[in-house]
Design a protein around this motif. Structure first.
Motif, short mmCIF file in Angstrom:
data_model
loop_
_atom_site.label_atom_id
_atom_site.label_comp_id
_atom_site.label_asym_id
_atom_site.label_seq_id
_atom_site.Cartn_x
_atom_site.Cartn_y
_atom_site.Cartn_z
N ARG A 29 97.32 -44.37 114.74
CA ARG A 29 96.25 -43.96 113.84
C ARG A 29 96.34 -42.47 113.53
NH1 ARG A 29 91.44 -45.73 117.43
NH2 ARG A 29 93.09 -46.18 118.93
N VAL A 30 95.51 -42.05 112.59
CA VAL A 30 95.38 -40.62 112.30
C VAL A 30 94.03 -40.17 112.84
CG1 VAL A 30 95.28 -38.86 110.51
CG2 VAL A 30 96.75 -40.86 110.21
N PHE A 31 94.05 -39.18 113.73
CA PHE A 31 92.82 -38.70 114.33
C PHE A 31 92.43 -37.36 113.73
CE2 PHE A 31 94.63 -41.51 117.53
CZ PHE A 31 93.53 -42.28 117.89
N ALA B 26 91.82 -37.74 119.61
CA ALA B 26 92.96 -38.64 119.79
C ALA B 26 93.13 -38.97 121.26
CB ALA B 26 94.23 -37.98 119.25
N VAL B 27 93.17 -37.94 122.09
CA VAL B 27 93.43 -38.17 123.52
C VAL B 27 92.28 -38.93 124.15
CG1 VAL B 27 93.76 -37.03 125.73
CG2 VAL B 27 95.03 -36.27 123.73
N PRO C 65 95.79 -51.45 112.53
CA PRO C 65 95.68 -50.81 111.21
C PRO C 65 95.29 -49.34 111.37
CG PRO C 65 93.84 -52.31 111.60
CD PRO C 65 94.78 -52.49 112.74
N ALA C 66 95.85 -48.51 110.54
CA ALA C 66 95.62 -47.07 110.66
C ALA C 66 94.22 -46.72 110.16
CB ALA C 66 96.65 -46.31 109.86
N ALA C 67 93.49 -46.01 110.99
CA ALA C 67 92.18 -45.53 110.56
C ALA C 67 92.37 -44.12 110.01
CB ALA C 67 91.22 -45.52 111.74
N ALA C 68 92.65 -44.05 108.74
CA ALA C 68 93.00 -42.77 108.14
C ALA C 68 91.78 -41.87 108.00
CB ALA C 68 93.60 -43.00 106.76
#
Lengths: 589, 589
Positions: free
Chosen positions: B555-557, B563-564, B584-587
Motif C-alpha cells: 500500500r501507499v501510506f 506504515a510501520v 488492493p492498494a489504498a492510495a
C-alpha cells in the motif's frame, strides 16, 4: 576464499554439487540445446555470418560464463539484437561472405569482451544505467521491426540489402515480383505454425493430459520441429532445384581456438559499435539475470556480470564466434526446465559441440526461409506497443525519448538510435532538474505543516516569504533559484524575511552555495534577511565547512514552523530593525 | 503596451525621463567614456585587432543594448575573456593583420549576435545554467593567466605567438634575450603605477580630503592617466626610434555601417566558437547585471538579456566591431558614478564616437607596453585563488571540474577548456545522482520520526525493512535502487514487508516506475509485500495514472510512522499470511 569467490563465482556452487543437482542440470541442458540449435543458426544468418559461426558462439562462451558469471541460470549465446548490431557494425567494414567480414565479427567479440571485462574490473557497470527503460524498450522494439523486415527477403526468396527501414522496404518493393512461391510457402507455413504453437499448442497439449511444464517445454520445441520438417520436405522434393535457398554444407567439426589478425585500423573502427554492443548486451543480460535470481532469492553482482559476459565474449572471439550475451527466451527455458547451477550451461555447450560434430551434415538441406520465419516470430514479440502506450500515458518526456530512439533507429540504424536516445533522455533530465518545482508555502491552519499557497488555504505573513524548492540545488538550477527568488521578492515589497525550506534538497553543490551567498547578499542589500529551514544532516555537515553559515544575514531553523514562529515574534518586537541586521547564524540540523 | 515593453525595455524608462536623471546619466557617461578609451584599445590588441576596432565595438553596441537590454546600468563593450576567445577562434582561420582576420572577427560578432538573439527568442537562456560556477570561475582564472602571459611579449618587446601556456612560455623563454629595456621600463612602470593606484591611491586621496566617491572615480581613471603620460614620454623622447612598439596611426572617423562578406565555410568554422563566446559572454554579463539590479531592487529578465546582447553584437558586426558583452569593471563604474538609465550607455557611445573622431591622432604615440600593462593588471584580478581554495574545501567533485577546466584551458586553449569543464561537471552530477544516498531507517524512540539506523539508535522490526532514498528516482538510479533493495532483502531473511520512504523523491520517471514494478514483482515472488510512504503530491498525481498502484503487493501510506504501525498490527494479527497476499492498494498522498 571470499576474495577468490568474488572473482570465481563458480567456487560458490561447485563444492555443494551433488547427484540431484546434476540430474536437474542435465535435463535443462538437453532442452536448452534443442532450443539453441535453430536459434544459433538463425541469429548467425541475421548477423550475416555462416551458420556454423552461430554454433561456435554457443560452445566456449557458455563454459566461460559458467566460471565467471554470477547468475545461476542465465543462458548466454547469440541473441537477436546483438546479431543485428553486429551485422550493422561489420557491414560497414567488409562485404558479407568475405574472410574480412568473418574476421571483423570475431574481432568485435574480442573487443567487446575486453571492454566488458575492463568495465567489470573498474566497476563501471553503472554506465549501463544511463540507458533509460524507455530508450531500451524503444530501441529493442525498433530493432525487432528492423530485424523482421530484414528477414522478409528470405521469406520471399529475393535479394535485398540495407540497414535501415526505408532501404529495406525500398529493396523489397523493387524485387517483390521475383518472389519464389515455394520459398514463400515454406516461410509462411513455418510462421503460421510457430504462431499456432505460441498461441494455442500449450493449451491443446494440456488438454491432452500433459502437465504444464512438459506442455510448456514441448511448445518451446516448435522451432526445432519446423527445422526437422522443412529439412525433410526440402530433401524429399529436392527444393534446392526449385530455387529455394538452403543453408548448404556446414563445415563439420569444432572451431580451432586462435586469435584473428586484427589491424589497429579495424580496432578503431569497431570501438564505438563494440562499446554499444557491450552496453546493450549487458543491460539485456542483467535484467534477465536479475529477474530469474530474485525468483529464488539469489543475487547477481552487476559488476561481476560484466566480467562473466566479458569472458564469454573473449571465449567467443578465440573460437571463431561473434558477440554473445544472455538471452531472455533461452534463460527462461533453462530456468523453467529446472537448471540449478551454471553447470547446466557447460552441459549445453557439450550438447552444441556434439551437434556441431555430428548433426551438421543433416542441416545442409535446411531452407533459409525456415530460419527467417523463426527469427521473425521471435523478434516480433520484442515490439512492445503496450509499453509505448504506457510510457505515453505516464510521461510525455519519457515518451519523446522513446519515440526519438525508435524513429532514429528505423531511419538511420542501430548506433545513431541508441546514441540519440541516450543523449535526449539525459538532456531532458538535466532540463527538468534545471527548472525545479518551487512553491511559496504557508501554514496550514491548526497544524505545523507548510503547504503550497496555490493548492491549499494557508496562513501567510506579508513580511515573511517562505519558499520551498523541490530539487537538490546544483549548478544547472542555481541561477534559476536566484532568478525566481529575485522575482518573488520584487513582487512583494513588504517582505523582510525570506525562508528557503530545504526539505527536498538532497545536496548543495559549490555553484548552488555561491548562488545562496549571492541571494543572501542581494537580499541584504535590499534590507531583507535570508534564512534556511529543514536542512538535511549531510547537507548541513557540508555547509558547516563554509563561511556562508557565519556570514549569512539570517539563520538556519530546524523546521519551517519554528522559523516562522521566531521571525513573527521578532517582527512584533523590533519592527523592521531585525530584518536587515546581520545576526550570527544559529546552525542546526 | 506590456507586450511592446517586453521586447523594447527602453519603453519602461524613456517616458519618465527628466532633467535630474539626465544629469546623473551624463556624469556617469563621461566617467565611463574616460575609462573605456584605454580599455577598448587594449582589448582590441588582446584580440589581435587594430586599436580602432576596439573603439568601434564601443559605439553602436551600447546604443543597441540601451534599446533592448533589461539592465539599467550594464555597460557593454569589449571585455578581456571574450577578446581572448576571439583571438583564439579567429587565429585558427587567418593571420593577424590580414583583411581575413578582420572579416572573421566581425563575422564572429554577427554570428554570436544572431545566436544570442535566437536563444533569447526561443527562451534558451537556461542553457547557460549548465556552466557551473566552478567551471566558470576556473575558466576565467585560466583565461586571466593566459591573457597576462600573452601580454608579457608587449612588456618585453619581443615577438611571441601561441594560444596555450606552454607555447607562450616557450616563446618567451626563447626570445627573452632580445628584451627591449625601454619598453620593459615603460611596461613595468605602468604596472607598478596601476597596482599602486589600485591598492593605495584611494586611501591617499581620501586622506587629502576628497569624498569617497570622487576618490574612487579618480582611482579608476589611473589607466587613462598612464596612457596620457606614456604618450607624452614617447613623443618627448621619440621612443619609437628606440625600438619601443607604438600603436601607430589610427584611422580617424567613424566606422561605415555594412555587412562583411561571409562564406558558408567561414560560418561553419566559427559556429562552435561563436556559441561558446555567446554563452560565456552571456553568463558574465547576466551575473553582473543581476548583482547591480538587486542593489536597487530592480529586475533583469535573462531571456531578454540574450536579446539585448544579441542586438549589441549584431550592432558590433555591422559597424566593423568584434564580439562584445557586459563588462564587470565598467558596469560597476557606471553604477557607482550614478547612472540611472541605459541612456548613460547612449551618452557613452557618443563620447567614444567623439573620441574616435577627434582623439585618435593623439594616440599614435601610445606605447603598446602601456596597453599590455593595463590588461595584465586588469586580468590578474580575475585569477581567483581563494575561490579555488573555497571550492576545494567544500566539494572535491566541484574542485575536480574546476581543476580540469583550468588545466585544459591552459594546456589546450579556451574552447577545449570550456567543453571539458562542462562535460566533466555534467558527468559527475549524473554519476552522483545515479548512486543516491539510501538509508535503512528506524523509529527514534518516543517520536514519530524515522532516521538512519547507522547514525541514530532507533527501533526496528525484523519483519519490516524501512528504506529511505534521498534522490528523485529516474533512469540513471532506478537499477541501483533495484540492486540495493535486492541486496538488503537477501541479507535479511526474516523480512516480510519493505517500505520505501519517498520524502525526498521529487519525481519518478517511467524507468523508475518500471523498476518499482520490478522490485514489487521480485519481492512478491519471494513472499514480501512492497509499500511506499510519504509520496509527494505531484508524484502521487502521476502514479495514480498507472496500473502500478492497483497491482502492487502493498500500500501507499501517508507517513512512515503510519506504515510501520499498520504493518506491525497486521503482523501481530495474521502472522505472515498478510505478507505475500496481494491486497488492493489504498492510495493516499
Amino acid at each position: 576464499m571470499a576474495g577468490l569467490k568474488r572473482f570465481f563465482p563458480v567456487l560458490d556452487w561447485a563444492g555443494a554439487y551433488d547427484r540431484s543437482v546434476l540430474v536437474s542440470d542435465l535435463v535443462a541442458a538437453v532442452i536448452v540445446t534443442i532450443m539453441l540449435i535453430p536459434q544459433s543458426l538463425a541469429y548467425a544468418m541475421l548477423a550475416g555470418l555462416p551458420p556454423e559461426i552461430g554454433l561456435y558462439a554457443s560452445i566456449l562462451p557458455l563454459v566461460a560464463y559458467a566460471v565467471f558469471g554470477t547468475s545461476r541460470t542465465l543462458a548466454v549465446g547469440p541473441v537477436a539484437v546483438v546479431s543485428l548490431m553486429t551485422a550493422s557494425a561489420v557491414g560497414q567494414i567488409a562485404a558479407q561472405g568475405t574472410a574480412d567480414y568473418l574476421t571483423a565479427a570475431t574481432a568485435l567479440a574480442l573487443l567487446s569482451g575486453g571492454m566488458l571485462l575492463l568495465m567489470g574490473l573498474l566497476r563501471l557497470g553503472f554506465l549501463a544505467n544511463f540507458l533509460s527503460h524507455p530508450v531500451i524498450s524503444g530501441f529493442i522494439s525498433a530493432s525487432g521491426i528492423l530485424i523482421a523486415s530484414s528477414q522478409l527477403k528470405h521469406l520471399l526468396g529475393v535479394p535485398v540489402s540495407g540497414k535501415t527501414l526505408p532501404d529495406i522496404l525500398g529493396g523489397l518493393g523493387a524485387n517483390i515480383a521475383d518472389t519464389n512461391p515455394v520459398t514463400l510457402a515454406i516461410g509462411a507455413g513455418v510462421v503460421a505454425f510457430l504462431y499456432f504453437a505460441r498461441l494455442r499448442l500449450k493449451a491443446i497439449l494440456r488438454g491432452m493430459g500433459l502437465n504444464t511444464r512438459l506442455a510448456d517445454i514441448l511448445t518451446k520445441a516448435a522451432p526445432i520441429l519446423s527445422v526437422a520438417v522443412t529439412i525433410l520436405l526440402a530433401t524429399a522434393f529436392d527444393l534446392g532445384q526449385r530455387g529455394v535457398a538452403l543453408i548448404g554444407e556446414i563445415p563439420q567439426g569444432l572451431p580451432v581456438p586462435g586469435l584473428p589478425v586484427i589491424s589497429p585500423d579495424l580496432l578503431a573502427t569497431l570501438a564505438v559499435p563494440a562499446f554499444l554492443i557491450s552496453v546493450i548486451g549487458f543491460v539485456e543480460s542483467v535484467s534477465v539475470a536479475q529477474t530469474l535470481a530474485s525468483k529464488r532469492r539469489q543475487r547477481i553482482v552487476p559488476d561481476m556480470e560484466l566480467v562473466g559476459l566479458g569472458a564469454a565474449n573473449i571465449a567467443s572471439g578465440v573460437s571463431s564466434g561473434y558477440p554473445v550475451t544472455g538471452g531472455f527466451a533461452r534463460s527462461v527455458v533453462n530456468f523453467d526446465a529446472g537448471a540449478e547451477t551454471p553447470a547446466a550451461g557447460v552441459f549445453t555447450a557439450v550438447g552444441i559441440a556434439l551437434a556441431t560434430l555430428f548433426l551438421t551434415p543433416l542441416l545442409a538441406n535446411l531452407p533459409q526461409a525456415t530460419l527467417a520465419a523463426t527469427i521473425i516470430v521471435a523478434v516480433l514479440s520484442l515490439v512492445d506497443v503496450r509499453a509505448m502506450a504506457r510510457v505515453f500515458t505516464y510521461s510525455k518526456a519519457d515518451f519523446a525519448a522513446m519515440a526519438a530512439t525508435i524513429l532514429v533507429t528505423l531511419a538511420w540504424g542501430v548506433e545513431p538510435g541508441v546514441v540519440a536516445g541516450v543523449a535526449l533522455s539525459l538532456l531532458m533530465y538535466l532540463y527538468r532538474t534545471s527548472k525545479p518545482h518551487m512553491a511559496v508555502v504557508g501554514q496550514v491552519p491548526g497544524t505545523e505543516h507548510f503547504r503550497n499557497i496555490n493548492r491549499h488555504s494557508v496562513l501567510t505573513d506579508p513580511a515573511i516569504l517562505s519558499v520551498r524548492v523541490d530539487e537538490s540545488l546544483y549548478f544547472a538550477n542555481s541561477r534559476y533559484l536566484e532568478d525566481r527568488i529575485a522575482a518573488l521578492v520584487a513582487a512583494a515589497p513588504e517582505v523582510r524575511h525570506v525562508v528557503l525550506m530545504c526539505s527536498a534538497v538532497n545536496a548543495i553543490d559549490a555553484s548552488a552555495l555561491e548562488s545562496l551567498e549571492e541571494i543572501d547578499h542581494r537580499l541584504a542589500d535590499a534590507g531583507i534577511a535570508f534564512h534556511l529551514s529543514e536542512v538535511k544532516g549531510p547537507v548541513m555537515d557540508r555547509l558547516r565547512r563554509t563561511a556562508f553559515l557565519k556570514e549569512m544575514s539570517g539563520r538556519v531553523f530546524l523546521s519551517q514552523f519554528e522559523a516562522v514562529a521566531a521571525l513573527k515574534a521578532e517582527l512584533a518586537e523590533g519592527g523592521r530593525s531585525a530584518g536587515a541586521a546581520r545576526s550570527p547564524a544559529a546552525a542546526s540540523a
